[in-house]
Design an enzyme around this catalytic site. Structure first.
Site, PDB file in Angstrom:
ATOM      1  N   LYS A 220      53.850  31.285  51.449  1.00  0.00           N
ATOM      2  CA  LYS A 220      52.210  31.052  52.788  1.00  0.00           C
ATOM      3  C   LYS A 220      51.083  31.959  53.289  1.00  0.00           C
ATOM      4  CE  LYS A 220      54.392  26.761  53.902  1.00  0.00           C
ATOM      5  NZ  LYS A 220      54.326  25.642  55.179  1.00  0.00           N
ATOM      6  N   ARG A 254      62.901  25.631  52.010  1.00  0.00           N
ATOM      7  CA  ARG A 254      62.002  25.806  50.773  1.00  0.00           C
ATOM      8  C   ARG A 254      60.922  26.049  50.580  1.00  0.00           C
ATOM      9  NH1 ARG A 254      56.687  23.293  50.841  1.00  0.00           N
ATOM     10  NH2 ARG A 254      56.694  21.697  49.495  1.00  0.00           N
TER      11      ARG A 254
END
Length: 275
Positions: A220, A254
């Protein structure tokens, strides 16, 4: 149909100290990290099989990007992308999570055997979503989200406001708490400082609601912000953050890079077993 693998996964979510690794399969043209690579069903299925071979416990399949500035996808198109991928992977015995905010898509996915619905708006985007999941045996992942970033936000208070509402919707629909997982929402409606805070306070979220927590930080933008790394160069930051999250009680990670996380978790467990 609840497979043996699904039962095993539910044992992990029940809090027996294990961590489930969720591999990401993006059937999208515009996801921030791998958009377009797995848009063809054959490519997506092959990628899912590869992630399972690398040790993934379950797969999270999505057909609408949720990156900032994403283009919304009509429900019928979203399901058309998902259908051949989810159907094939479930038929081959995989535990499949479907990443969607739409009750129409969730219903279709559950009908073909998906075991989890991963809703980035925590049942709050579609009024039918809670009822659709409640009518199945599936697990619901409820993620914290915001429409706007607020640098002055009290994150813990906003978590409480948001998740109280999501859990109220779940209860009204008959979705029992034993089938609910929370996600602190790293990268969604938060400043970079708040993203870090969301990871650092993950244990507080888990303790407050006494529910399993999924952590999704893979590649991210926070790693680009703090490390100056491109999306393809964020594995080290992702691993460090996820291992910290496990120490705070994360039950599911995840990730894009399954093999590396499986290896890291194995070594962590070896070290813990020596004590």
């Amino acid at each position: 149909m609840i497979t043996a693998r699904m039962k095993e996964n539910r044992m992990k979510l029940a809090g027996n100290g294990l961590v489930a690794v969720m591999g990401i399969v993006n059937v999208t043209p515009d996801s921030f990290s791998d958009g377009g690579r797995f848009l063809r069903p054959e490519a997506a299925v092959a990628h899912g099989r590869a992630l399972l071979a690398d040790g993934a416990d379950l797969l999270d399949v999505g057909a609408e990007s949720t990156r900032p500035g994403f283009e919304p996808v009509p429900a019928e198109e979203e399901w058309a992308r998902l259908s051949p991928v989810v159907g094939t992977l479930v038929a081959e015995g995989a535990v499949v999570s479907v990443d969607t905010t739409k009750a129409f898509v969730a219903r279709r996915a559950l009908e073909v055997g998906a075991g989890l619905i991963n809703d980035v708006w925590g049942l709050q985007a579609d009024p039918e979503m809670a009822f659709v999941v409640a009518d199945s045996d599936a697990v619901a992942v409820l993620m914290h989200n915001r429409h706007e970033v607020d640098a002055a936000l009290d994150l813990r208070a906003d978590w409480r406001r948001f998740f109280d509402r999501s859990l109220e919707l779940a209860e009204r629909a008959g979705l029992v708490r034993e089938r609910i997982v929370l996600d602190p929402g790293v990268g969604f409606g938060k400043t970079q400082a708040q993203n870090v805070e969301a990871v650092a306070r993950l244990g507080e979220l888990r303790s407050e609601y006494e529910l399993p927590v999924l952590l999704g930080v893979s590649r991210k933008s926070m790693f680009g912000h703090f490390l100056g790394r491109a999306a393809s160069e964020r594995l080290a930051g992702t691993l460090a953050t996820n291992l910290y999250g496990v120490e705070q009680g994360a039950a599911i990670l995840r990730v894009h890079d399954v093999r590396e996380h499986v290896d890291a978790l194995k070594i962590r467990q070896i070290l813990k077993d020596i004590r």
